[in-house]
Design a protein around this motif. Sequence first.
Motif, PDB file in Angstrom:
ATOM      1  N   HIS A 133       1.081  -0.714  -0.287  1.00  0.00           N
ATOM      2  CA  HIS A 133      -0.054  -0.139  -0.072  1.00  0.00           C
ATOM      3  C   HIS A 133       1.201   1.177  -0.110  1.00  0.00           C
ATOM      4  O   HIS A 133       1.085   1.922  -0.644  1.00  0.00           O
ATOM      5  N   ARG A 134       1.226   1.070   0.906  1.00  0.00           N
ATOM      6  CA  ARG A 134       3.221   2.400   0.731  1.00  0.00           C
ATOM      7  C   ARG A 134       4.118   2.649  -0.088  1.00  0.00           C
ATOM      8  O   ARG A 134       3.703   3.598  -0.723  1.00  0.00           O
ATOM      9  N   ALA A 135       4.063   1.335  -0.985  1.00  0.00           N
ATOM     10  CA  ALA A 135       4.838   1.623  -2.152  1.00  0.00           C
ATOM     11  C   ALA A 135       4.581   1.933  -3.224  1.00  0.00           C
ATOM     12  O   ALA A 135       4.783   2.989  -4.287  1.00  0.00           O
ATOM     13  N   ARG A 136       2.949   1.662  -3.642  1.00  0.00           N
ATOM     14  CA  ARG A 136       1.907   2.134  -4.543  1.00  0.00           C
ATOM     15  C   ARG A 136       1.743   3.423  -4.105  1.00  0.00           C
ATOM     16  O   ARG A 136       1.614   4.182  -5.051  1.00  0.00           O
ATOM     17  N   THR A 137       1.241   4.143  -2.793  1.00  0.00           N
ATOM     18  CA  THR A 137       1.173   5.541  -2.945  1.00  0.00           C
ATOM     19  C   THR A 137       2.221   6.428  -3.439  1.00  0.00           C
ATOM     20  O   THR A 137       2.452   7.111  -3.869  1.00  0.00           O
ATOM     21  N   ARG A 138       3.676   6.138  -2.833  1.00  0.00           N
ATOM     22  CA  ARG A 138       4.835   6.765  -2.779  1.00  0.00           C
ATOM     23  C   ARG A 138       5.361   6.609  -4.987  1.00  0.00           C
ATOM     24  O   ARG A 138       5.603   7.764  -5.016  1.00  0.00           O
ATOM     25  N   LEU A 139       4.951   5.420  -5.129  1.00  0.00           N
ATOM     26  CA  LEU A 139       4.474   5.445  -6.917  1.00  0.00           C
ATOM     27  C   LEU A 139       4.143   6.553  -7.257  1.00  0.00           C
ATOM     28  O   LEU A 139       4.426   6.916  -8.313  1.00  0.00           O
ATOM     29  N   ILE A 140       2.461   6.293  -6.872  1.00  0.00           N
ATOM     30  CA  ILE A 140       1.411   7.702  -7.274  1.00  0.00           C
ATOM     31  C   ILE A 140       2.382   8.693  -7.522  1.00  0.00           C
ATOM     32  O   ILE A 140       2.382   9.189  -8.207  1.00  0.00           O
TER      33      ILE A 140
END
Length: 152
Positions: A133-140
């Motif tokens: 979840h945190r990686a997805r948010t960071r990549l967005i």
Amino acid sequence: MQTMTGLLGALEPEQRERLRALGHDVAFEAGVRIFEEGDTADRFWVLRTGSATLDMHVPGHRNVVIDHVRPGELLGWHWLFPPYQWTLGSEAASPVRALEFDARSVRVLCDEDARLGLALTRAVAGVIGDRLHRARTRLIDLFGPYSPHSRI
């Protein structure tokens, strides 16, 4: 009595002590690479102090930091699932003290004690969910339509 948090806090006291018995103290200076994307995931860490980054290689760019691991948290989960290979890299963001565990020894312990194995697998699955979840948010944030890297 101190309340345990993070990975070790998810285990019952007896399970926690059995796992801790397999760990040993290590330290990393700030800037030290702890593991590299693509290498064999043969160990993992529970941070006591300091922080580490999780990063991924992006061709044509420097490694992109996608998450931070803090005290009490698990650093590395690929040791639990074949093919036991890191899909990210990690670097000490500050001086780190941690408990280091040999992955094979912990997998043997999990096979010998199914309750501990299930509890540890569930705890690691929770870490995986949070990190994804945190990686997805960071990549967005980095590459989404309103990021400084997007093309208009």
